[in-house]
Design a protein around this motif. Sequence first.
Motif, PDB file in Angstrom:
ATOM      1  N   PRO A  30       0.834  -1.214   0.000  1.00 40.31           N
ATOM      2  CA  PRO A  30       0.000   0.000   0.000  1.00 40.31           C
ATOM      3  C   PRO A  30       0.863   1.258   0.000  1.00 40.31           C
ATOM      4  O   PRO A  30       1.754   1.396   0.832  1.00 40.31           O
ATOM      5  N   PRO A  31       0.598   2.118  -0.953  1.00 43.09           N
ATOM      6  CA  PRO A  31       1.441   3.310  -1.073  1.00 43.09           C
ATOM      7  C   PRO A  31       0.837   4.539  -0.414  1.00 43.09           C
ATOM      8  O   PRO A  31      -0.348   4.561  -0.083  1.00 43.09           O
ATOM      9  N   TYR A  32       1.666   5.551  -0.256  1.00 43.75           N
ATOM     10  CA  TYR A  32       1.202   6.908  -0.067  1.00 43.75           C
ATOM     11  C   TYR A  32       1.351   7.584  -1.433  1.00 43.75           C
ATOM     12  O   TYR A  32       2.337   7.331  -2.152  1.00 43.75           O
ATOM     13  N   LEU A  33       0.397   8.437  -1.773  1.00 48.76           N
ATOM     14  CA  LEU A  33       0.418   9.108  -3.072  1.00 48.76           C
ATOM     15  C   LEU A  33       0.282  10.614  -2.897  1.00 48.76           C
ATOM     16  O   LEU A  33      -0.442  11.070  -2.002  1.00 48.76           O
ATOM     17  N   PHE A  34       0.947  11.352  -3.761  1.00 52.33           N
ATOM     18  CA  PHE A  34       0.999  12.802  -3.638  1.00 52.33           C
ATOM     19  C   PHE A  34       0.866  13.450  -5.015  1.00 52.33           C
ATOM     20  O   PHE A  34       1.288  12.887  -6.015  1.00 52.33           O
ATOM     21  N   TRP A  35       0.301  14.648  -5.007  1.00 52.95           N
ATOM     22  CA  TRP A  35       0.370  15.521  -6.167  1.00 52.95           C
ATOM     23  C   TRP A  35       1.054  16.822  -5.738  1.00 52.95           C
ATOM     24  O   TRP A  35       0.682  17.418  -4.723  1.00 52.95           O
ATOM     25  N   SER A  52      -3.938   6.547   2.994  1.00 54.00           N
ATOM     26  CA  SER A  52      -4.728   5.374   3.390  1.00 54.00           C
ATOM     27  C   SER A  52      -5.964   5.705   4.197  1.00 54.00           C
ATOM     28  O   SER A  52      -6.533   4.825   4.830  1.00 54.00           O
ATOM     29  N   ALA A  53      -6.393   6.919   4.194  1.00 57.13           N
ATOM     30  CA  ALA A  53      -7.657   7.276   4.847  1.00 57.13           C
ATOM     31  C   ALA A  53      -8.733   7.335   3.753  1.00 57.13           C
ATOM     32  O   ALA A  53      -8.921   6.389   3.025  1.00 57.13           O
ATOM     33  N   ALA A  54      -9.413   8.443   3.608  1.00 57.57           N
ATOM     34  CA  ALA A  54     -10.458   8.586   2.588  1.00 57.57           C
ATOM     35  C   ALA A  54      -9.854   8.474   1.195  1.00 57.57           C
ATOM     36  O   ALA A  54      -8.776   9.003   0.925  1.00 57.57           O
ATOM     37  N   THR A  55     -10.563   7.789   0.310  1.00 59.99           N
ATOM     38  CA  THR A  55     -10.031   7.603  -1.046  1.00 59.99           C
ATOM     39  C   THR A  55     -10.186   8.846  -1.906  1.00 59.99           C
ATOM     40  O   THR A  55      -9.454   9.017  -2.870  1.00 59.99           O
ATOM     41  N   LEU A  56     -11.142   9.702  -1.578  1.00 58.53           N
ATOM     42  CA  LEU A  56     -11.288  10.976  -2.283  1.00 58.53           C
ATOM     43  C   LEU A  56     -10.615  12.047  -1.437  1.00 58.53           C
ATOM     44  O   LEU A  56     -11.024  12.306  -0.312  1.00 58.53           O
ATOM     45  N   VAL A  57      -9.604  12.635  -2.007  1.00 59.04           N
ATOM     46  CA  VAL A  57      -8.781  13.575  -1.262  1.00 59.04           C
ATOM     47  C   VAL A  57      -8.951  14.969  -1.844  1.00 59.04           C
ATOM     48  O   VAL A  57      -8.850  15.155  -3.064  1.00 59.04           O
ATOM     49  N   LYS A  58      -9.189  15.924  -0.985  1.00 62.82           N
ATOM     50  CA  LYS A  58      -9.292  17.314  -1.438  1.00 62.82           C
ATOM     51  C   LYS A  58      -8.024  18.060  -1.068  1.00 62.82           C
ATOM     52  O   LYS A  58      -7.452  17.856   0.012  1.00 62.82           O
ATOM     53  N   GLY A  59      -7.602  18.939  -1.972  1.00 65.70           N
ATOM     54  CA  GLY A  59      -6.382  19.681  -1.733  1.00 65.70           C
ATOM     55  C   GLY A  59      -6.600  21.175  -1.844  1.00 65.70           C
ATOM     56  O   GLY A  59      -7.726  21.657  -1.772  1.00 65.70           O
ATOM     57  N   ALA A  65      -8.358  14.497  -5.821  1.00 66.20           N
ATOM     58  CA  ALA A  65      -7.896  13.282  -6.475  1.00 66.20           C
ATOM     59  C   ALA A  65      -8.553  12.086  -5.800  1.00 66.20           C
ATOM     60  O   ALA A  65      -8.857  12.115  -4.609  1.00 66.20           O
ATOM     61  N   GLU A  66      -8.759  11.046  -6.587  1.00 65.43           N
ATOM     62  CA  GLU A  66      -9.384   9.839  -6.056  1.00 65.43           C
ATOM     63  C   GLU A  66      -8.456   8.662  -6.192  1.00 65.43           C
ATOM     64  O   GLU A  66      -7.957   8.370  -7.290  1.00 65.43           O
ATOM     65  N   PHE A  67      -8.206   7.985  -5.085  1.00 65.74           N
ATOM     66  CA  PHE A  67      -7.390   6.777  -5.087  1.00 65.74           C
ATOM     67  C   PHE A  67      -8.259   5.597  -5.479  1.00 65.74           C
ATOM     68  O   PHE A  67      -9.270   5.316  -4.821  1.00 65.74           O
ATOM     69  N   LYS A  68      -7.890   4.920  -6.575  1.00 65.10           N
ATOM     70  CA  LYS A  68      -8.611   3.741  -7.035  1.00 65.10           C
ATOM     71  C   LYS A  68      -7.639   2.572  -7.082  1.00 65.10           C
ATOM     72  O   LYS A  68      -6.855   2.434  -8.038  1.00 65.10           O
TER      73      LYS A  68
ATOM     74  N   CYS B  92      16.583  20.769  -2.528  1.00 74.83           N
ATOM     75  CA  CYS B  92      16.655  20.163  -1.209  1.00 74.83           C
ATOM     76  C   CYS B  92      15.218  20.066  -0.690  1.00 74.83           C
ATOM     77  O   CYS B  92      14.423  20.996  -0.874  1.00 74.83           O
ATOM     78  N   ALA B  93      14.884  18.961  -0.059  1.00 74.79           N
ATOM     79  CA  ALA B  93      13.543  18.769   0.485  1.00 74.79           C
ATOM     80  C   ALA B  93      13.656  18.066   1.828  1.00 74.79           C
ATOM     81  O   ALA B  93      14.551  17.243   2.028  1.00 74.79           O
ATOM     82  N   THR B  94      12.753  18.397   2.745  1.00 72.22           N
ATOM     83  CA  THR B  94      12.826  17.782   4.062  1.00 72.22           C
ATOM     84  C   THR B  94      11.451  17.322   4.528  1.00 72.22           C
ATOM     85  O   THR B  94      10.421  17.764   4.014  1.00 72.22           O
ATOM     86  N   THR B  95      11.459  16.436   5.514  1.00 70.26           N
ATOM     87  CA  THR B  95      10.239  15.974   6.135  1.00 70.26           C
ATOM     88  C   THR B  95      10.568  15.474   7.530  1.00 70.26           C
ATOM     89  O   THR B  95      11.740  15.389   7.913  1.00 70.26           O
ATOM     90  N   ARG B  96       9.517  15.161   8.304  1.00 67.81           N
ATOM     91  CA  ARG B  96       9.745  14.694   9.676  1.00 67.81           C
ATOM     92  C   ARG B  96       9.070  13.342   9.878  1.00 67.81           C
ATOM     93  O   ARG B  96       8.074  13.035   9.246  1.00 67.81           O
ATOM     94  N   THR B  97       9.641  12.561  10.761  1.00 68.18           N
ATOM     95  CA  THR B  97       9.156  11.207  11.011  1.00 68.18           C
ATOM     96  C   THR B  97       7.717  11.200  11.487  1.00 68.18           C
ATOM     97  O   THR B  97       6.955  10.297  11.157  1.00 68.18           O
ATOM     98  N   SER B  98       7.329  12.207  12.235  1.00 72.10           N
ATOM     99  CA  SER B  98       5.988  12.231  12.825  1.00 72.10           C
ATOM    100  C   SER B  98       4.913  12.678  11.847  1.00 72.10           C
ATOM    101  O   SER B  98       3.744  12.747  12.211  1.00 72.10           O
ATOM    102  N   GLY B  99       5.287  12.961  10.617  1.00 74.24           N
ATOM    103  CA  GLY B  99       4.311  13.406   9.625  1.00 74.24           C
ATOM    104  C   GLY B  99       3.805  12.245   8.783  1.00 74.24           C
ATOM    105  O   GLY B  99       3.828  11.087   9.206  1.00 74.24           O
ATOM    106  N   THR B 100       3.363  12.549   7.572  1.00 74.95           N
ATOM    107  CA  THR B 100       2.875  11.527   6.650  1.00 74.95           C
ATOM    108  C   THR B 100       3.777  11.417   5.424  1.00 74.95           C
ATOM    109  O   THR B 100       3.381  10.902   4.395  1.00 74.95           O
ATOM    110  N   GLY B 101       4.976  11.878   5.553  1.00 72.68           N
ATOM    111  CA  GLY B 101       5.975  11.638   4.517  1.00 72.68           C
ATOM    112  C   GLY B 101       5.993  12.625   3.376  1.00 72.68           C
ATOM    113  O   GLY B 101       6.747  12.451   2.437  1.00 72.68           O
TER     114      GLY B 101
END
Lengths: 115, 114
Positions: A30-35, A52-59, A65-68, B92-101
């Motif tokens: 299971p991934p984390y996904l970002f835009w 991994s929470a709600a599949t429809l994500v608002k930014g 974006a929707e995770f499918k 350069c980019a950073t993040t913290r362990t307590s976040g979501t990456g």
Amino acid sequence: AQSVTQLGSHVSVSEGALVLLRCNYSSSVPPYLFWYVQYPNQGLQLLLKYTSAATLVKGINGFEAEFKKSETSFHLTKPSAHMSDAAEYFCAVSVYTTSYGKLTFGQGTILTVHP
Amino acid sequence: DAGVIQSPRHEVTEMGQEVTLRCKPISGHDYLFWYRQTMMRGLELLIYFNNNVPIDDSGMPEDRFSAKMPNASFSTLKIQPSEPRDSAVYFCATTRTSGTGELFFGEGSRLTVL
């Protein structure tokens, strides 16, 4: 290893039209996904994330974006494009359980908005 | 709060010269990443640190590249000697362990090697 494919290096829409930027990912866990969005001569700014929470994500800026999982997709949409949305957009994937914070990025999609 | 701070923003140098790029992470962030962006290759991860220790440097192109993180507030990426093919924007980019990456990016250093 995980990977991301962004379909379409360039997308052009009219102001007020729907924006759809496509992203497909590959990950064995299971991934984390970002835009992210990048404006000229600037760094990348987070638009939204799926963790991994709600599949429809608002930014920010009206994007969502929707995770499918069945389609391994995470497409970015916005109902009505604005001139200020013109930028380059990057989809990214990470496997938080084994390589926290290590994002793999797609090749990017340049969005052009016509008046 | 201050974001990730990179310097210089622009660097023009001649082939063979040493180049040093600098990064100040967000306070409290314990991961630091160096990426390179080019038209041809997109965003490439070069190296990343956790608690100042290099974790993965498999993306460093060759021995001419080196990176250090002497403390939690500072990191450098050095190229010696530089070559025209090193021309790129380095982030350069950073993040913290307590976040979501999610990564927080600096504005980048645009390097041109003549």
